[in-house]
Enzyme design. Structure first.
Site, PDB file in Angstrom:
ATOM      1  N   SER A 263       3.208 -10.956  -3.172  1.00  0.00           N
ATOM      2  CA  SER A 263       2.234 -11.077  -2.091  1.00  0.00           C
ATOM      3  C   SER A 263       0.816 -10.924  -2.597  1.00  0.00           C
ATOM      4  CB  SER A 263       2.512 -10.002  -1.029  1.00  0.00           C
ATOM      5  OG  SER A 263       1.431  -9.854  -0.138  1.00  0.00           O
ATOM      6  N   LYS A 264      -0.116 -11.546  -1.892  1.00  0.00           N
ATOM      7  CA  LYS A 264      -1.529 -11.391  -2.231  1.00  0.00           C
ATOM      8  C   LYS A 264      -1.962  -9.937  -2.063  1.00  0.00           C
ATOM      9  CE  LYS A 264      -2.941 -16.105  -1.099  1.00  0.00           C
ATOM     10  NZ  LYS A 264      -3.780 -16.975  -0.248  1.00  0.00           N
ATOM     11  N   ARG A 265      -1.197  -9.191  -1.275  1.00  0.00           N
ATOM     12  CA  ARG A 265      -1.538  -7.788  -1.049  1.00  0.00           C
ATOM     13  C   ARG A 265      -1.071  -6.887  -2.189  1.00  0.00           C
ATOM     14  NH1 ARG A 265      -0.438  -9.295   4.561  1.00  0.00           N
ATOM     15  NH2 ARG A 265       1.778  -8.853   4.376  1.00  0.00           N
ATOM     16  N   SER A 266      -0.386  -7.461  -3.165  1.00  0.00           N
ATOM     17  CA  SER A 266       0.144  -6.648  -4.259  1.00  0.00           C
ATOM     18  C   SER A 266      -0.942  -6.120  -5.179  1.00  0.00           C
ATOM     19  CB  SER A 266       1.145  -7.464  -5.088  1.00  0.00           C
ATOM     20  OG  SER A 266       0.480  -8.473  -5.818  1.00  0.00           O
TER      21      SER A 266
END
Length: 498
Positions: A263-266
């Site tokens: 995820s881009k949130r990683s």
């Protein structure tokens, strides 16, 4: 087969995701392995998602990773323009869409948003993005396919907004072949009549992709396996035009350590994230190359030149690839260790000077830390004691393996202090001679003499470099000051426990 031509065709929507970087890398390696041509094409037809500065990010990333394109917006190889919005202006996509209309393989659609909304249906499938809600899709019912030529001409003359849709047969099957997943067949009734030209005159990503790949003579198309479901529609377009399909190479999903989609949130999903976290470009490329592919010789550390020589896309694995941060850190550390000393100092200096403000030998600090870090961002915590002695507990002077304790450490430091004070030559060699002579004189183990001194001047459990290296970098005044602080700490602790 004709000369291999591959293309990296990013959309300028922000940072370059690791998955996109892998696609670019594999396209590059496929071309270069066979002496082919690697092309950069900017796919900016989705104007709503366009991000200012994103094209600059694409160029910076390709340059930083060494994936230098042979053709592109800045290198015309005779197949331009290489930016889709510029190609739109030539009318090329509408021209080819109308050719399909003439063949009956596409049709004008004048349906309003309200009518399309009435076709919506909810389908299962929970994704990270929709946060647990079912997806809403529209399966078009071919309503406008049945309009007569007269009705179409009338609506066009009236200036009614329209799209052009692909006309997928309701019966039969469509089959395509993918290098990784083999032959795949789908029932045509499962396919939707996708939009080719949008109401704003722009082509959809899917249609522009096919037209541009054909006109630019692309031989191999690499993309994520999430596009497998769209590929039958591409196949039908190629068939309707009478064009040869390229070689399809659909790459496995990249997951995190928990086997969930990266995820881009990683925080480490993009190339720029990783650079900011202190990873070297060469290590990132090496690591990304192994996300789904491995050398037949099981070699893991490979330069870009070695990857070009070794890479065979037929060896790509269809199983999901795990983004293993532990492995990336290890690999990055190996690259750092192999770096030339001067080159390492050049890139490490800003990280050192961000922490150490005092006037000391930062070059020597770089030498000490080079083999003890995995990322450039590790430097700060390894060397911060050079700037200021941290608060520490005297328990650190007790080390079972070194057979030291507070009493022994106090004696060692108290007896060594005047010897250090008497030194005029404060080089590593001179300091080492003093300490090792003292150890020999007292008949104690090396660790019993070195551990108390190193602990006193660093205030840390582990450090890059030993006692005499640290002392010579700190200088005489600072080293003696820290040793006196340690003596005072130890004396107070012993008195309190008496």
């Amino acid at each position: 087969m004709s000369k291999i031509r591959t293309r990296y065709a990013p959309s300028p929507t922000g940072k370059m995701h690791v998955g996109n970087l892998r696609t670019a890398l594999y396209e590059y390696l496929i071309a270069k392995h066979e002496g082919g041509t690697f092309i950069l094409r900017i796919e900016d037809t989705d104007q709503e998602r366009f991000v200012d500065g994103a094209i600059d990010i694409i160029y910076r990333t390709l340059e930083g990773t060494g994936l230098i394109h042979d053709e592109g917006p800045d290198k015309d190889g005779g197949y331009g323009p290489y930016v889709q919005s510029e190609r739109v202006a030539t009318g090329i996509y509408l021209e080819y869409a109308k050719k399909l209309v003439e063949k009956g393989a596409a049709y004008y659609c004048f349906c309003t948003k309200e009518r399309l909304s009435s076709l919506k249906k909810m389908v299962g499938g929970i994704s990270e993005e929709d946060e647990g809600e079912a997806k809403e899709i529209i399966k078009y019912d071919k309503h406008c396919l049945h309009l007569s030529k007269e009705e179409i001409d009338k609506k066009l003359a009236e200036g009614l907004p329209y799209v052009i849709r692909q006309n997928i047969p309701l019966e039969g099957k469509t089959t395509f072949y993918d290098t990784i997943f083999g032959e795949i067949t789908v029932d045509n009734e499962e396919l939707d009549d996708m939009i080719l030209i949008k109401s704003d005159g722009y082509p959809t990503y899917n249609f522009a992709n096919v037209v541009d790949d054909h006109l630019m003579e692309i031989t191999h198309v690499v993309r994520g396996n999430e596009y497998l479901s769209s590929t039958p529609k591409y196949t039908r377009l190629y068939q309707d035009f009478g064009w040869d399909e390229p070689v399809y190479i659909h790459l496995p999903l990249i997951t995190n350590e928990d086997h969930k989609k990266l995820s881009k949130r990683s925080g480490h999903s993009s190339y720029e994230d990783l650079i900011e976290q202190g990873f070297l470009s060469e290590a990132i490329i090496n690591f990304v190359a192994l996300l789904g592919w491995s050398s037949p010789n099981n070699i893991e550390i490979m330069s870009l030149e070695e990857l070009i020589k070794e890479f065979d896309y037929r060896n790509i694995n269809k199983s999901p690839a795990v983004f293993d941060m532990v492995k990336l850190r290890w690999m990055n550390g190996e690259y750092i260790k192999k770096m030339d000393g001067d080159e390492f100092y050049r890139i490490a200096e800003p990280y050192i000077k961000a922490v150490v403000k005092r006037d000391i030998d930062t070059g020597r600090i770089a030498e000490l830390v080079k083999t003890r870090i995995e990322t450039l961002c590790d430097i700060g915590e390894k060397i911060d004691f050079f700037e200021e002695l941290p608060e520490y507990d005297v328990e650190m002077f007790t080390h079972k393996k070194m057979k030291t304790n507070s009493e022994l450490s106090l004696n060692v430091l108290t007896e060594l202090l005047p010897k250090f004070e008497a030194l005029d030559d404060y080089s590593e060699g001179a300091i080492e001679t003093v300490i090792m002579s003292y150890i020999a004189e007292k008949g104690i183990k090396n660790g019993q003499g070195l551990w108390p001194v190193r602990t006193a001047v660093s205030g840390k459990q582990s450090t890059p470099g030993g006692a005499y290296e640290i002392m010579s970098i700190l200088g005489k005044e600072e080293s003696l000051k820290r040793i006196r602080i340690a003596i005072d700490k130890l004396q107070k602790d012993i008195n309190n426990n008496a």
